[in-house]
Design a protein around this motif. Structure first.
Motif, PDB file in Angstrom:
ATOM      1  N   SER A 192       0.512  -1.371   0.170  1.00  0.00           N
ATOM      2  CA  SER A 192      -0.084  -0.032   0.003  1.00  0.00           C
ATOM      3  C   SER A 192       0.853   1.204   0.076  1.00  0.00           C
ATOM      4  CB  SER A 192      -0.887  -0.006   1.263  1.00  0.00           C
ATOM      5  OG  SER A 192      -1.697  -1.218   1.386  1.00  0.00           O
ATOM      6  N   VAL A 193       1.877   1.175   0.311  1.00  0.00           N
ATOM      7  CA  VAL A 193       3.061   2.315   0.563  1.00  0.00           C
ATOM      8  C   VAL A 193       3.092   3.196  -0.626  1.00  0.00           C
ATOM      9  CG1 VAL A 193       5.363   1.431   0.115  1.00  0.00           C
ATOM     10  CG2 VAL A 193       5.165   2.951   1.921  1.00  0.00           C
ATOM     11  N   GLU A 194       2.818   2.982  -1.824  1.00  0.00           N
ATOM     12  CA  GLU A 194       3.018   3.564  -2.937  1.00  0.00           C
ATOM     13  C   GLU A 194       1.545   4.143  -3.528  1.00  0.00           C
ATOM     14  OE1 GLU A 194       5.551   2.517  -6.411  1.00  0.00           O
ATOM     15  OE2 GLU A 194       5.440   0.394  -5.595  1.00  0.00           O
ATOM     16  N   ASN A 195       0.449   3.984  -2.658  1.00  0.00           N
ATOM     17  CA  ASN A 195      -0.796   4.193  -3.141  1.00  0.00           C
ATOM     18  C   ASN A 195      -1.136   5.877  -2.295  1.00  0.00           C
ATOM     19  OD1 ASN A 195      -3.750   4.570  -1.900  1.00  0.00           O
ATOM     20  ND2 ASN A 195      -3.792   3.529  -3.869  1.00  0.00           N
ATOM     21  N   GLN A 196      -1.603   6.500  -3.442  1.00  0.00           N
ATOM     22  CA  GLN A 196      -1.858   8.184  -2.965  1.00  0.00           C
ATOM     23  C   GLN A 196      -2.738   8.155  -2.007  1.00  0.00           C
ATOM     24  OE1 GLN A 196       0.002  10.651  -3.983  1.00  0.00           O
ATOM     25  NE2 GLN A 196      -1.060  12.278  -4.728  1.00  0.00           N
ATOM     26  N   GLN A 197      -3.925   7.550  -1.853  1.00  0.00           N
ATOM     27  CA  GLN A 197      -4.576   7.648  -0.913  1.00  0.00           C
ATOM     28  C   GLN A 197      -4.145   7.166   0.702  1.00  0.00           C
ATOM     29  OE1 GLN A 197      -7.525   9.210  -1.353  1.00  0.00           O
ATOM     30  NE2 GLN A 197      -8.562   8.868   0.588  1.00  0.00           N
ATOM     31  N   HIS A 198      -3.428   6.205   0.819  1.00  0.00           N
ATOM     32  CA  HIS A 198      -2.722   5.949   1.834  1.00  0.00           C
ATOM     33  C   HIS A 198      -1.803   7.052   2.398  1.00  0.00           C
ATOM     34  CE1 HIS A 198      -4.070   1.751   0.760  1.00  0.00           C
ATOM     35  NE2 HIS A 198      -4.180   1.298   2.080  1.00  0.00           N
ATOM     36  N   ARG A 199      -1.092   7.476   1.297  1.00  0.00           N
ATOM     37  CA  ARG A 199      -0.028   8.516   1.854  1.00  0.00           C
ATOM     38  C   ARG A 199      -0.806   9.884   2.363  1.00  0.00           C
ATOM     39  NH1 ARG A 199       4.495   8.565  -3.049  1.00  0.00           N
ATOM     40  NH2 ARG A 199       5.396   6.620  -2.514  1.00  0.00           N
ATOM     41  N   LEU A 200      -1.972  10.056   1.479  1.00  0.00           N
ATOM     42  CA  LEU A 200      -2.606  11.402   1.894  1.00  0.00           C
ATOM     43  C   LEU A 200      -3.400  11.426   3.249  1.00  0.00           C
ATOM     44  CD1 LEU A 200      -3.631  12.759  -1.427  1.00  0.00           C
ATOM     45  CD2 LEU A 200      -1.520  13.124  -0.148  1.00  0.00           C
ATOM     46  N   THR A 201      -4.000  10.350   3.649  1.00  0.00           N
ATOM     47  CA  THR A 201      -4.624   9.668   4.786  1.00  0.00           C
ATOM     48  C   THR A 201      -3.763   9.833   5.932  1.00  0.00           C
ATOM     49  OG1 THR A 201      -6.171   8.670   3.374  1.00  0.00           O
ATOM     50  CG2 THR A 201      -6.081   8.378   5.909  1.00  0.00           C
TER      51      THR A 201
END
Length: 343
Positions: free
Chosen positions: A161-170
């Protein structure tokens, strides 16, 4: 769309209203939150142990495990802060198989997301109310975080998940330490970019709202090893790996440079008994180098009541039904060893 809309689920606010936390529980959470943040900012030199089952598959054995951790915590509290793992979502490489308590509160039953939401909140809530523990969970689904936001002490973003934009922004909008794992392919620049994104402010869509985050200064690295192009597990917990990460942090303006070392997964080659040796190796590196000691805030250990793993449907109490875990006796001995040897 090839979807069947089964039912509308309650929003987090409704779930929290029906299953609230008390003022006493809020006070414990605040105290533990401040203690954990002090470790990540360097104000405290305590060592964090994020320890517990690979997946929280059943209420009773998880709570039995946590009750034992509570007794050990009191004995090592001067040097170690224990954050139990209550991982209620299980990422699957192919998408098939048991996906955790959120999906299946009964591992032998059919998926039931409403019962799953209630089950995971009950488990985290009981850990806080009865044992004084705010726990860790993986943010596999960013939209679901708020069902547990008043209970969690620590959040991990997984290697897939670490490349996922939504995970990073959340992650940038959370007020607890968030660990960003290195991806399964091992590229540390991806992990560092993820930490940078999580520490910065953003405007984005979350749960149907336009929201603005202020950035999370407690976002940090988790080293968990990786899989090379031949499919071989490669570890990245060694002294030279930690020095490399220290250098990567030094080249940035990131706040609170920190790492948690995952002793299982690709670091152990999925040989769960190796976690004991790996933990001792990391502690040795900390004792040998002041810079490493300042950066390494703790360890992530997969541990349960019984050694190893079993298949879904087998009935050994407190034995993992996902990745193999270190049994209780070995885990307890390891915690005491870390407390005794860490400078």
């Amino acid at each position: 769309m090839n979807l069947t809309f089964t039912r509308k689920l309650p929003i987090p606010q409704q779930i929290k209203r029906h299953y609230p936390i008390t003022e006493a529980m809020e006070k414990v959470k605040e105290e533990r939150e401040q203690e954990l943040k002090a470790i990540f900012t360097g104000q405290s030199d305590k060592f964090v142990l994020i320890i517990g089952p690979c997946s929280a598959d059943s209420r009773e054995p998880v709570l039995e495990y946590i009750s034992r951790l509570r007794r050990v915590q009191e004995e090592v509290k001067d040097k170690i802060l224990i954050v139990p793992r209550i991982y209620t979502n299980k990422p699957r490489t192919t998408g098939d198989g048991y996906k955790g308590m959120l999906h299946q509160p009964d591992p032998n039953g059919t998926p039931d997301m409403l019962e799953g939401i209630l089950a995971i909140r009950d488990l985290h809530r009981t850990a806080l109310e009865q044992y004084g523990f705010t726990c860790a969970d993986e943010m596999l689904y960013p939209d679901n975080y708020r069902y547990l936001s008043d209970l969690l002490a620590y959040v991990a973003v997984g290697a897939r998940s670490v490349e996922n934009q939504q995970h990073r922004l959340t992650a940038s909008g959370l007020d607890v330490p968030v660990g960003m794992k290195n991806p399964t392919g091992g590229d540390l620049s991806i992990m560092m970019n993820s930490i940078t994104a999580a520490q910065h402010a953003h405007t984005f869509i979350y749960r149907g709202w336009e929201v603005t985050s202020t950035g999370n200064p407690y976002a940090h690295a988790i080293l968990r090893g990786y899989i090379d192009f031949t499919g071989k597990c490669v570890s990245n917990y060694h002294y030279e790996n930690l020095l490399e990460l220290y250098g990567l942090y030094a080249a940035t303006d990131l706040k609170n440079p920190a790492v948690i070392v995952d002793t299982n997964h690709a670091n152990s080659g999925k040989r769960y008994l190796e976690q004991v040796r790996i933990a001792k190796d990391v502690v040795y590196s900390c004792n040998h180098n002041r810079d490493i000691r300042g950066m390494v805030k703790g360890l992530m250990i997969e541990s349960y009541l019984e050694d190893g793993a079993q298949k879904v449907g087998e009935q050994v109490f407190g034995k993992s039904i996902t990745d193999p875990c270190l049994g209780w006796e070995k885990s307890q001995k390891l915690i005491y060893k870390i407390a005794d040897t860490l400078k």
